[in-house]
Design a protein around this motif. Structure first.
Motif, short mmCIF file in Angstrom:
data_model
loop_
_atom_site.label_atom_id
_atom_site.label_comp_id
_atom_site.label_asym_id
_atom_site.label_seq_id
_atom_site.Cartn_x
_atom_site.Cartn_y
_atom_site.Cartn_z
N ASP A 1 9.95 7.09 -0.25
CA ASP A 1 8.82 6.53 -0.19
C ASP A 1 8.62 5.19 0.56
O ASP A 1 7.90 4.88 1.38
CB ASP A 1 8.30 6.33 -1.54
CG ASP A 1 7.72 7.78 -2.15
OD1 ASP A 1 7.03 8.57 -1.62
OD2 ASP A 1 8.47 7.98 -3.41
N LYS B 1 7.81 4.03 4.45
CA LYS B 1 7.26 2.89 4.87
C LYS B 1 8.20 1.99 4.48
O LYS B 1 8.80 1.66 3.43
CB LYS B 1 5.90 2.70 3.77
CG LYS B 1 5.51 1.06 4.07
CD LYS B 1 4.29 0.71 3.30
CE LYS B 1 3.06 1.02 3.96
NZ LYS B 1 1.71 0.56 3.49
N GLN C 1 0.73 -1.16 -0.13
CA GLN C 1 -0.03 0.07 0.15
C GLN C 1 0.76 1.33 0.06
O GLN C 1 1.93 1.38 0.42
CB GLN C 1 -0.88 -0.13 1.36
CG GLN C 1 -1.80 -1.27 1.34
CD GLN C 1 -2.74 -1.16 0.14
OE1 GLN C 1 -3.47 -0.36 -0.19
NE2 GLN C 1 -2.96 -2.38 -0.54
N PRO D 1 2.27 4.67 0.84
CA PRO D 1 2.70 4.96 2.52
C PRO D 1 1.70 6.09 2.98
O PRO D 1 1.57 7.35 2.32
CB PRO D 1 4.00 5.39 2.50
CG PRO D 1 4.42 5.80 1.08
CD PRO D 1 3.57 5.05 0.21
N GLU D 2 1.23 6.23 4.16
CA GLU D 2 0.56 7.26 4.86
C GLU D 2 1.72 8.20 5.50
O GLU D 2 1.37 9.30 5.54
CB GLU D 2 -0.45 6.72 5.81
CG GLU D 2 -1.45 5.89 5.07
CD GLU D 2 -2.59 5.34 6.30
OE1 GLU D 2 -2.47 5.60 7.61
OE2 GLU D 2 -3.36 4.57 5.79
N GLN D 3 2.58 7.41 6.13
CA GLN D 3 3.73 8.35 6.62
C GLN D 3 5.13 7.71 6.01
O GLN D 3 5.31 6.50 5.88
CB GLN D 3 3.65 8.10 8.14
CG GLN D 3 4.93 8.41 9.07
CD GLN D 3 4.73 8.15 10.26
OE1 GLN D 3 3.77 7.75 10.85
NE2 GLN D 3 5.79 8.48 11.14
N LYS D 4 5.85 8.68 5.41
CA LYS D 4 7.02 8.29 4.85
C LYS D 4 8.14 8.07 5.66
O LYS D 4 8.19 8.84 6.98
CB LYS D 4 7.39 9.44 3.56
CG LYS D 4 6.49 9.47 2.46
CD LYS D 4 7.29 10.50 1.54
CE LYS D 4 6.20 10.46 0.39
NZ LYS D 4 6.63 11.43 -0.72
N GLU E 1 5.92 3.23 9.64
CA GLU E 1 4.91 2.32 9.04
C GLU E 1 5.65 1.32 8.34
O GLU E 1 6.74 1.38 7.97
CB GLU E 1 4.17 3.21 8.17
CG GLU E 1 2.82 2.41 7.64
CD GLU E 1 2.14 3.37 6.55
OE1 GLU E 1 1.39 2.74 5.77
OE2 GLU E 1 2.74 4.36 6.37
#
Length: 420
Positions: free
Chosen positions: A300, A222, A215, A217-220, A332
């Motif tokens: 990323d 990942k 998926q 990343p919501e927070q870099k 993450e």
């Protein structure tokens, strides 16, 4: 007035029958053709029926007894007493009125007898019709049973073929039986085989589920860990995924390896990093992994190759567990268990359970090009409940990798053929 009906083959015969019984003084009131009623009426010819009338003659009133006078009186010394002998009168049987009455009684009796015969014939006809109807119903019931037996036989043949095909593709026996039983339970009467096959196809698609890929990343950054036994193709798989991210999606990627046991593995990943022009690091401890997060905070993805280990080596298992959980509070992550489609199911179960004890993961199957039996993909999916993500089918980087396609695998499981 006496009114009666007489029958004969012709009108003259019927009239003669009336005259014989009632005399020549009859008056013909009606003439019609009649036919016997009942089941056997077809065996009797048509008759002519005449209705006649006759004026009744007044009968002479006669006592029951009549006196007969004795011979002349004889002289006696006593009082004169008429010698009268009373005799019981004999009924007159030969008079026309008595004959008419007798004929009427006889005709009435015959009519009642004929009526009773017709009623019995009608009853017999009804019984025969009921018997015929029962035979028709029994015949239809037998035909329905035979038809149902044929349908059941066809269904049983289809289910046996389905079961054998899955077993040939190395689907675990328990799972194959479960699928067949579910289909049989939900099967509808007269369901065509192509419709049943479609239902099986859809059910297997649902059992596999849709692929769960890496998926965004919501927070870099990942961090993505790849775990699994030695020799299944982890390093090559990482290189393929890194190539997809860098070339096709233009993502910033860094490569890490924690496999310090095999120098060749580290050098192989370094070579791929040089080709892709991405950063590469070797880490020896969980603390170094945390430091990498800070070093590549603008990236990323950080793809991490881990050492393959024996499932009996507890120390190596604990090292990988600590490595994976080292960033739980810092960033993450996702974890993917990489296994080979050529590995025996019994060994796959041991591998899956060993890694499942340390972390949750998604499944990547490699070496699909080296087998034509894909049952282990379904087996491990059902055993672990873990989602499938990618499959690989060769050594070419980055071409020989693709998202798991349930339709392709199910087609192989049901037909034994692969899409070209």
């Amino acid at each position: 007035m006496i009114i009666k009906k007489f029958q004969g083959k012709t009108e003259n015969e019927a009239t003669e029958n009336a005259k014989k019984e009632l005399g020549n003084g009859i008056v013909i009131m009606n003439v019609k053709n009649v036919k016997k009623k009942g089941l056997f009426s077809i065996f009797f010819p048509s008759m002519v029926e005449v209705t006649v009338a006759l004026e009744e003659e007044k009968a002479n009133d006669r006592p029951n007894q009549v006196p007969t006078m004795a011979p002349p009186l004889k002289e006696t010394t006593g009082p004169l007493v008429p010698d009268v002998i009373w005799e019981r009168a004999t009924p007159a049987t030969n008079t026309p009125a008595v004959q008419k009455e007798s004929s009427a009684v006889t005709a009435t009796a015959k009519m009642e007898e004929n009526k009773a015969i017709e009623e019995r014939l009608d009853s017999l006809q009804e019984l025969l019709e009921q018997k015929l109807n029962r035979k028709e119903e029994e015949k239809k019931s037998e035909e329905d049973k035979e038809s149902k037996a044929e349908e059941n036989e066809e269904t049983a043949t289809f289910m046996k073929l389905l079961y054998n095909t899955m077993i040939d593709n190395e689907v675990k026996e328990d799972y194959a039986k479960q699928i067949v039983e579910e289909i049989e339970k939900n099967a509808k009467p007269n369901m065509p085989m192509d419709y049943a096959l479609s239902n099986v196809y859809q059910k297997l698609i649902l059992k596999f589920g849709q692929p769960k890929l890496i998926q965004a990343p919501e927070q870099k950054p990942k961090m993505v860990f790849f775990i699994g036994p030695t020799g299944v193709g982890k390093t090559t798989t990482i290189a393929k995924i890194a190539s997809k991210f860098c070339v096709e999606e233009r993502k910033k990627v860094a490569l890490l390896t924690a496999d310090t046991y095999r120098i060749a593995a580290a050098e192989q990943l370094r070579t791929y990093a040089n080709i892709l022009e991405v950063p590469f690091r070797v880490v020896y401890s969980p603390e170094e992994v945390v430091q990498v997060l800070t070093e590549f905070k603008n990236y990323d993805y950080i793809l991490v190759d881990t050492a393959g280990h024996s499932i009996q080596n507890r120390e190596q298992k604990d090292d990988i567990g600590r490595l994976i959980h080292s960033i739980d509070s810092y960033g993450e992550k996702e974890v993917f268990l990489v296994v080979s489609a050529t590995t025996k199911y019994r060994d796959l179960v041991k591998i899956a359970e060993a890694y499942q004890a340390m972390t949750e993961y998604k499944l990547i199957f490699t070496k699909l090009d080296e087998t034509d039996a894909y049952g282990n993909l379904l087996n491990l999916r059902l055993h672990t409940g873990a989602a499938l993500s990618y499959v690989t089918c060769g050594q070419n980087v980055p071409d020989d990798i693709e998202p798991f396609n349930p339709q392709t695998i199910v087609k192989q499981l049901l037909t034994g053929t692969q899409d070209e």
